[in-house]
Design a protein around this motif. Structure first.
Motif, PDB file in Angstrom:
ATOM      1  N   SER A   1     -19.145 -18.989   3.228  1.00 19.51           N
ATOM      2  CA  SER A   1     -19.466 -18.912   1.794  1.00 19.51           C
ATOM      3  C   SER A   1     -18.638 -19.913   0.997  1.00 19.51           C
ATOM      4  CB  SER A   1     -19.215 -17.498   1.269  1.00 19.51           C
ATOM      5  OG  SER A   1     -20.039 -16.556   1.923  1.00 19.51           O
ATOM      6  N   LEU A   2     -17.365 -20.050   1.363  1.00 22.09           N
ATOM      7  CA  LEU A   2     -16.499 -21.011   0.680  1.00 22.09           C
ATOM      8  C   LEU A   2     -17.069 -22.421   0.788  1.00 22.09           C
ATOM      9  CD1 LEU A   2     -13.826 -21.834  -0.730  1.00 22.09           C
ATOM     10  CD2 LEU A   2     -12.801 -21.983   1.552  1.00 22.09           C
ATOM     11  N   LEU A   3     -17.513 -22.811   1.976  1.00 24.49           N
ATOM     12  CA  LEU A   3     -18.035 -24.166   2.175  1.00 24.49           C
ATOM     13  C   LEU A   3     -19.362 -24.366   1.432  1.00 24.49           C
ATOM     14  CD1 LEU A   3     -17.198 -24.810   5.936  1.00 24.49           C
ATOM     15  CD2 LEU A   3     -15.903 -25.453   3.895  1.00 24.49           C
ATOM     16  N   LEU A   4     -20.212 -23.346   1.416  1.00 23.47           N
ATOM     17  CA  LEU A   4     -21.477 -23.464   0.697  1.00 23.47           C
ATOM     18  C   LEU A   4     -21.231 -23.587  -0.811  1.00 23.47           C
ATOM     19  CD1 LEU A   4     -23.531 -20.776   2.652  1.00 23.47           C
ATOM     20  CD2 LEU A   4     -23.993 -23.237   2.624  1.00 23.47           C
ATOM     21  N   LEU A   5     -20.267 -22.824  -1.311  1.00 31.89           N
ATOM     22  CA  LEU A   5     -19.934 -22.894  -2.739  1.00 31.89           C
ATOM     23  C   LEU A   5     -19.198 -24.178  -3.084  1.00 31.89           C
ATOM     24  CD1 LEU A   5     -18.680 -19.211  -3.125  1.00 31.89           C
ATOM     25  CD2 LEU A   5     -20.874 -20.107  -3.919  1.00 31.89           C
ATOM     26  N   LEU A   6     -18.492 -24.723  -2.101  1.00 35.66           N
ATOM     27  CA  LEU A   6     -17.734 -25.957  -2.304  1.00 35.66           C
ATOM     28  C   LEU A   6     -18.629 -27.188  -2.294  1.00 35.66           C
ATOM     29  CD1 LEU A   6     -14.818 -27.258  -2.412  1.00 35.66           C
ATOM     30  CD2 LEU A   6     -14.955 -27.368   0.094  1.00 35.66           C
ATOM     31  N   ALA A   7     -19.785 -27.089  -1.653  1.00 36.97           N
ATOM     32  CA  ALA A   7     -20.633 -28.263  -1.428  1.00 36.97           C
ATOM     33  C   ALA A   7     -20.991 -29.044  -2.694  1.00 36.97           C
ATOM     34  CB  ALA A   7     -21.898 -27.846  -0.671  1.00 36.97           C
ATOM     35  N   PRO A   8     -21.325 -28.403  -3.827  1.00 35.51           N
ATOM     36  CA  PRO A   8     -21.611 -29.196  -5.027  1.00 35.51           C
ATOM     37  C   PRO A   8     -20.373 -29.863  -5.624  1.00 35.51           C
ATOM     38  CG  PRO A   8     -22.536 -26.972  -5.187  1.00 35.51           C
ATOM     39  CD  PRO A   8     -21.565 -26.968  -4.054  1.00 35.51           C
ATOM     40  N   VAL A   9     -19.200 -29.337  -5.298  1.00 35.27           N
ATOM     41  CA  VAL A   9     -17.949 -29.833  -5.877  1.00 35.27           C
ATOM     42  C   VAL A   9     -17.356 -30.956  -5.042  1.00 35.27           C
ATOM     43  CG1 VAL A   9     -15.572 -29.194  -6.461  1.00 35.27           C
ATOM     44  CG2 VAL A   9     -17.448 -27.603  -6.945  1.00 35.27           C
TER      45      VAL A   9
ATOM     46  N   ALA B   1     -17.055 -30.658   2.339  1.00 32.33           N
ATOM     47  CA  ALA B   1     -17.829 -29.490   2.760  1.00 32.33           C
ATOM     48  C   ALA B   1     -18.696 -29.827   3.965  1.00 32.33           C
ATOM     49  CB  ALA B   1     -18.686 -28.995   1.599  1.00 32.33           C
ATOM     50  N   GLU B   2     -19.297 -31.006   3.952  1.00 27.04           N
ATOM     51  CA  GLU B   2     -20.153 -31.418   5.079  1.00 27.04           C
ATOM     52  C   GLU B   2     -19.341 -31.565   6.358  1.00 27.04           C
ATOM     53  OE1 GLU B   2     -23.175 -31.278   6.245  1.00 27.04           O
ATOM     54  OE2 GLU B   2     -24.107 -32.940   5.150  1.00 27.04           O
ATOM     55  N   GLU B   3     -18.179 -32.194   6.258  1.00 26.02           N
ATOM     56  CA  GLU B   3     -17.331 -32.410   7.435  1.00 26.02           C
ATOM     57  C   GLU B   3     -16.880 -31.074   8.035  1.00 26.02           C
ATOM     58  OE1 GLU B   3     -15.033 -34.284  10.385  1.00 26.02           O
ATOM     59  OE2 GLU B   3     -16.572 -35.100   9.060  1.00 26.02           O
ATOM     60  N   LEU B   4     -16.418 -30.172   7.194  1.00 27.83           N
ATOM     61  CA  LEU B   4     -15.924 -28.890   7.693  1.00 27.83           C
ATOM     62  C   LEU B   4     -17.062 -28.032   8.234  1.00 27.83           C
ATOM     63  CD1 LEU B   4     -13.246 -28.065   4.970  1.00 27.83           C
ATOM     64  CD2 LEU B   4     -12.873 -28.876   7.310  1.00 27.83           C
ATOM     65  N   TRP B   5     -18.226 -28.100   7.601  1.00 23.64           N
ATOM     66  CA  TRP B   5     -19.406 -27.368   8.084  1.00 23.64           C
ATOM     67  C   TRP B   5     -19.759 -27.832   9.498  1.00 23.64           C
ATOM     68  CZ3 TRP B   5     -21.884 -23.284   5.923  1.00 23.64           C
ATOM     69  CH2 TRP B   5     -23.163 -22.958   6.359  1.00 23.64           C
ATOM     70  N   ALA B   6     -19.712 -29.151   9.709  1.00 27.09           N
ATOM     71  CA  ALA B   6     -20.024 -29.700  11.029  1.00 27.09           C
ATOM     72  C   ALA B   6     -18.973 -29.300  12.056  1.00 27.09           C
ATOM     73  CB  ALA B   6     -20.135 -31.222  10.946  1.00 27.09           C
ATOM     74  N   ARG B   7     -17.716 -29.277  11.655  1.00 28.13           N
ATOM     75  CA  ARG B   7     -16.640 -28.905  12.584  1.00 28.13           C
ATOM     76  C   ARG B   7     -16.753 -27.461  13.044  1.00 28.13           C
ATOM     77  NH1 ARG B   7     -11.488 -31.948  12.765  1.00 28.13           N
ATOM     78  NH2 ARG B   7     -11.901 -34.021  11.937  1.00 28.13           N
ATOM     79  N   LEU B   8     -17.388 -26.631  12.233  1.00 28.47           N
ATOM     80  CA  LEU B   8     -17.615 -25.246  12.635  1.00 28.47           C
ATOM     81  C   LEU B   8     -18.839 -25.101  13.534  1.00 28.47           C
ATOM     82  CD1 LEU B   8     -16.856 -23.305   9.305  1.00 28.47           C
ATOM     83  CD2 LEU B   8     -15.409 -23.488  11.344  1.00 28.47           C
ATOM     84  N   GLY B   9     -19.546 -26.218  13.747  1.00 30.09           N
ATOM     85  CA  GLY B   9     -20.721 -26.188  14.615  1.00 30.09           C
ATOM     86  C   GLY B   9     -21.931 -25.532  13.982  1.00 30.09           C
ATOM     87  N   LEU B  10     -21.976 -25.525  12.647  1.00 29.02           N
ATOM     88  CA  LEU B  10     -23.079 -24.885  11.937  1.00 29.02           C
ATOM     89  C   LEU B  10     -24.245 -25.860  11.753  1.00 29.02           C
ATOM     90  CD1 LEU B  10     -20.845 -23.036   9.352  1.00 29.02           C
ATOM     91  CD2 LEU B  10     -22.102 -22.000  11.255  1.00 29.02           C
ATOM     92  N   PRO B  11     -25.457 -25.364  11.520  1.00 34.20           N
ATOM     93  CA  PRO B  11     -26.648 -26.227  11.447  1.00 34.20           C
ATOM     94  C   PRO B  11     -26.518 -27.303  10.374  1.00 34.20           C
ATOM     95  CG  PRO B  11     -27.288 -23.919  11.568  1.00 34.20           C
ATOM     96  CD  PRO B  11     -25.807 -23.938  11.356  1.00 34.20           C
TER      97      PRO B  11
ATOM     98  N   HIS C   1     -25.805 -29.093   2.899  1.00 35.74           N
ATOM     99  CA  HIS C   1     -26.594 -29.271   1.679  1.00 35.74           C
ATOM    100  C   HIS C   1     -28.049 -28.857   1.864  1.00 35.74           C
ATOM    101  CE1 HIS C   1     -23.099 -31.254   0.082  1.00 35.74           C
ATOM    102  NE2 HIS C   1     -23.100 -32.094   1.095  1.00 35.74           N
ATOM    103  N   ASN C   2     -28.443 -28.529   3.106  1.00 36.14           N
ATOM    104  CA  ASN C   2     -29.793 -28.049   3.363  1.00 36.14           C
ATOM    105  C   ASN C   2     -29.866 -26.532   3.447  1.00 36.14           C
ATOM    106  OD1 ASN C   2     -30.825 -30.640   3.501  1.00 36.14           O
ATOM    107  ND2 ASN C   2     -30.655 -30.786   5.719  1.00 36.14           N
ATOM    108  N   GLN C   3     -28.722 -25.867   3.325  1.00 41.43           N
ATOM    109  CA  GLN C   3     -28.683 -24.414   3.470  1.00 41.43           C
ATOM    110  C   GLN C   3     -29.050 -23.722   2.163  1.00 41.43           C
ATOM    111  OE1 GLN C   3     -28.237 -23.632   6.675  1.00 41.43           O
ATOM    112  NE2 GLN C   3     -27.952 -25.850   6.866  1.00 41.43           N
ATOM    113  N   SER C   4     -29.492 -22.476   2.297  1.00 41.81           N
ATOM    114  CA  SER C   4     -29.773 -21.672   1.103  1.00 41.81           C
ATOM    115  C   SER C   4     -28.469 -21.357   0.385  1.00 41.81           C
ATOM    116  CB  SER C   4     -30.473 -20.363   1.493  1.00 41.81           C
ATOM    117  OG  SER C   4     -31.721 -20.622   2.088  1.00 41.81           O
TER     118      SER C   4
END
Length: 316
Positions: A213-221, A226-236, A240-243
């Protein structure tokens, strides 16, 4: 001339059967938000509205207005509080700031340091707080210990509450262009996740939900971080394409509230009470307050005014 209807041509710049593709118009128009300096209200926006209404009267466009809302932004001033200009020597080069701190840090600082509608002077020392916060976010995600997830259930419940409260506040503040409070709430959520990690919650489902949730909320800021950390967690791919995360009102609800007790409009006490307290119970607790009893001196109050979940005002 052209700038008064460019938002329509941009809908379908390759369209050659008319000024714009009617299907694209139906999908995109009217424009959700128009932003600009206050001078735009009596210049560009006025011309754009005139063109739109003329095109409407000609049967080319539809609808009464081209924009749903207008938001004026403030201005970032020089460190001396004056409007930036080369002659004053107070210009802050954004390229130099990005080179020194990174694009996400400068972006986050501009959102955090000023209210959107007000702006203010550039303060080089304040950006360090944003640097420290983003570094902490990085370490929370990249360096988090695996953990067993077998932590205190109360700590897990508290983390979920803070997560869902953050989603609710940030969603509302983004709609209102209150970007500075968006980031202050992100900082609070970062602290809550750090506390949960210290409590041994890393590895739990609640901890994972909070970090995502933190990364999704951080993405606009801070979109790159946010993209780098999202990828490091192995998430899809991609963050920026997530709901956008949804909050659960029940999970976000506080167990307790602070009930303010006033006598003749002046605060005399604060009482910790259940979040679901009724008016009768709020009245009883307020009248049993030692401070209130002293002021009543055995008399009956003339009136007791209750604002549910917030305050009790006793009129004597």
């Amino acid at each position: 001339m052209c700038s008064s209807w460019y938002h329509l041509r941009y809908l379908s710049p390759g369209f050659d059967q008319g000024p714009f593709d009617p299907q694209e118009y139906d999908y995109w128009m009217p424009v959700d938000t128009y932003t600009g300096g206050v001078e735009h209200a009596t210049m560009h926006l006025m011309y754009t509205r005139f063109f739109h209404k003329a095109l409407r009267d000609m049967g080319i466009a539809r609808g009464p207005e081209p924009m749903l809302q207008m938001r004026n932004q403030g201005q970032i001033l020089g460190p001396d509080g004056q409007r930036m200009s080369k002659s004053r020597g107070n210009v802050i080069d954004p390229g130099e700031q990005v080179q020194a701190y990174g694009a996400d840090t400068v972006r986050a600082y501009l959102m955090f340091g000023y209210r959107w509608a007000e702006g203010g002077p550039w303060n080089p020392s304040n950006i360090q707080g944003v640097v420290r916060w983003l570094n902490r976010v990085w370490s929370l995600v990249v360096e988090a210990p695996p953990g067993s997830g077998a932590a205190d259930p109360e700590a897990a419940r508290l983390l979920r509450r803070r997560t869902h409260q953050a989603i609710r506040r940030i969603s509302n503040d983004l709609e209102r262009f209150e970007f500075n409070t968006v980031i202050s709430t992100l900082m609070e959520l970062t602290n809550a996740i750090a506390e949960a990690r210290e409590a041994g919650l890393a590895g739990s489902s609640e901890f994972g939900e909070a970090v995502r949730s933190l990364l999704l909320l951080l993405a606009p800021v801070a979109p790159h971080l946010a993209e780098e950390l999202w990828a490091r967690l192995g998430l899809p791919y991609s963050v920026h394409n997530q709901s956008w995360p949804a909050f659960d009102a029940e999970l976000a609800r506080e167990d307790e509230i602070t009930l303010v007790v006033q006598v003749n409009g002046k605060v005399r006490d604060r009482i910790t009470a259940s979040a679901g307290i009724g008016e009768a119970e709020a009245r009883r607790l307020a009248l049993e307050s030692e401070a209130v009893r002293k002021m009543l001196a055995g008399q009956e109050p003339r009136q007791v005014i209750i604002v549910p979940g917030k305050l009790v005002n006793i009129v004597i």
